[in-house]
Design a protein around this motif. Structure first.
Motif, mmCIF file in Angstrom:
data_model
loop_
_atom_site.group_PDB
_atom_site.id
_atom_site.type_symbol
_atom_site.label_atom_id
_atom_site.label_comp_id
_atom_site.label_asym_id
_atom_site.label_seq_id
_atom_site.Cartn_x
_atom_site.Cartn_y
_atom_site.Cartn_z
ATOM 1 N N ALA A 10 0.854 -1.190 0.000
ATOM 2 C CA ALA A 10 0.000 0.000 0.000
ATOM 3 C C ALA A 10 0.888 1.237 0.000
ATOM 4 C CB ALA A 10 -0.916 -0.002 1.217
ATOM 5 N N LEU A 12 1.093 5.398 0.233
ATOM 6 C CA LEU A 12 0.410 6.608 0.685
ATOM 7 C C LEU A 12 1.322 7.813 0.482
ATOM 8 C CD1 LEU A 12 -2.026 7.938 2.184
ATOM 9 C CD2 LEU A 12 -0.756 7.524 4.321
ATOM 10 N N THR A 14 1.981 11.901 0.855
ATOM 11 C CA THR A 14 1.554 12.894 1.844
ATOM 12 C C THR A 14 1.986 14.285 1.397
ATOM 13 O OG1 THR A 14 3.576 12.814 3.190
ATOM 14 C CG2 THR A 14 1.876 11.178 3.680
ATOM 15 N N ASP A 51 -3.047 1.912 -4.217
ATOM 16 C CA ASP A 51 -2.843 3.361 -4.189
ATOM 17 C C ASP A 51 -3.816 3.966 -3.178
ATOM 18 O OD1 ASP A 51 -2.430 6.033 -4.591
ATOM 19 O OD2 ASP A 51 -2.884 6.029 -6.737
ATOM 20 N N LEU A 52 -3.287 4.485 -2.089
ATOM 21 C CA LEU A 52 -4.109 5.082 -1.036
ATOM 22 C C LEU A 52 -4.355 6.561 -1.246
ATOM 23 C CD1 LEU A 52 -2.493 3.332 2.061
ATOM 24 C CD2 LEU A 52 -4.643 2.733 0.946
ATOM 25 N N ALA A 55 -2.515 11.907 1.380
ATOM 26 C CA ALA A 55 -2.900 12.381 2.706
ATOM 27 C C ALA A 55 -2.501 13.844 2.838
ATOM 28 C CB ALA A 55 -2.236 11.547 3.801
ATOM 29 N N THR A 62 -3.563 11.872 7.676
ATOM 30 C CA THR A 62 -2.469 10.896 7.644
ATOM 31 C C THR A 62 -2.859 9.624 8.384
ATOM 32 O OG1 THR A 62 -0.917 12.766 7.645
ATOM 33 C CG2 THR A 62 -0.007 10.587 8.066
ATOM 34 N N GLY A 65 -5.162 7.493 6.305
ATOM 35 C CA GLY A 65 -4.453 6.716 5.297
ATOM 36 C C GLY A 65 -3.823 5.464 5.877
ATOM 37 N N ARG A 68 -6.532 2.900 6.509
ATOM 38 C CA ARG A 68 -6.990 2.273 5.269
ATOM 39 C C ARG A 68 -5.989 1.230 4.778
ATOM 40 N NH1 ARG A 68 -7.097 5.669 1.223
ATOM 41 N NH2 ARG A 68 -6.429 7.579 2.286
ATOM 42 N N ALA A 69 -4.698 1.476 5.025
ATOM 43 C CA ALA A 69 -3.685 0.477 4.666
ATOM 44 C C ALA A 69 -3.892 -0.801 5.474
ATOM 45 C CB ALA A 69 -2.284 1.040 4.900
ATOM 46 N N LEU A 77 3.114 -1.052 4.264
ATOM 47 C CA LEU A 77 2.684 0.315 3.998
ATOM 48 C C LEU A 77 3.913 1.143 3.669
ATOM 49 C CD1 LEU A 77 0.889 2.852 3.984
ATOM 50 C CD2 LEU A 77 1.172 2.942 6.490
ATOM 51 N N THR A 79 4.980 4.946 2.896
ATOM 52 C CA THR A 79 4.602 6.354 2.849
ATOM 53 C C THR A 79 5.715 7.126 2.164
ATOM 54 O OG1 THR A 79 5.593 6.884 5.011
ATOM 55 C CG2 THR A 79 3.290 6.137 4.984
#
Length: 236
Positions: A10, A12, A14, A51-52, A55, A62, A65, A68-69, A77, A79
């Protein structure tokens, strides 16, 4: 026949400054690019990607996100951005608020000093810097071997090679350097590795022009052109 499920990664992004490709840029905004590079890198190693989205620069966004991961069943995850110490660098605070066991934050690496790593339950967390070159190189160095390990492969670590320096390099400081370089053929069998010039972590064009990274350990003295160096080839 032993088989393994494809690792789920995943991703994310930011930051309020990020906008999707094709958008009109307002002052202080930049086009989102890291997610596409990280997605391509992870998929090239056989992983599935999630694709998250982006954030925003709030703890709530944040944290959402990160949740959700977890809910997606991600194995890792990743980031990108928000990993340093500015007022809008909220990833570490959000991860800790969710109960992440942080293994480390900041490493003696260039580019990529503010990288972080931890575990949130069974999910591994890799916090990459926001600068695109730092993000990609850290993912290549750390995420790729992790994907290989989760995939059950026997060849996990990167293979380093020897090359001949095409340009003099200065003495190094306390961080291990990974310099973008182009490779040229030579008559003695070893490729010639020449740094592509400016190594600023925002210069994506220099990363695109490179075929390898010249590895410079901490505190090594200056190296003249023609001396032997260690390289790590980048994906084609």
């Amino acid at each position: 026949l032993p088989v393994h499920r494809r690792p789920r990664i995943a991703i994310l992004a930011t930051g309020d400054a990020l906008v999707a490709p094709g958008s009109s840029l307002a002052p202080g905004q930049i086009i989102l690019s890291n997610v596409f590079a990280l997605t391509a890198l992870a998929r090239s190693e056989g992983a599935e990607t999630i694709d998250l989205g982006i954030a925003r620069d709030t703890l709530e966004s944040t944290t959402d996100g990160i949740r959700r991961a977890r809910n997606s069943g991600a194995d890792v995850l990743v980031t990108t951005g928000g990993a340093s110490v500015g007022d809008h660098d909220l990833v570490q605070a959000a991860l800790k608020a969710e109960g992440t066991d942080m293994a480390f934050w900041k490493i003696a690496l260039r580019p990529g000093k503010p990288m972080m790593h931890g575990k949130l339950g069974p999910m591994r967390v890799l916090g990459l810097p926001g600068n695109p070159v730092s993000s990609y190189i850290c993912a290549y160095l750390f995420l790729v071997p992790l994907i290989r390990a989760l995939s059950g492969r026997t060849q996990i670590d990167h293979v380093f090679e020897q090359a001949t320096l095409g340009r003099e390099l200065p003495a190094n400081d306390q961080r291990q350097d990974y310099l973008r370089a182009r490779l040229d053929a030579s008559g003695d069998g070893l490729p010639i590795a020449t740094s592509v010039g400016a190594q600023d972590s925002s210069l994506v064009a220099n990363l695109a022009a490179a075929q390898a990274l010249i590895v410079r350990p901490p505190f090594v003295p200056a190296a003249p052109a023609g001396s032997t160096c260690t390289i790590l080839r980048l994906p084609n």
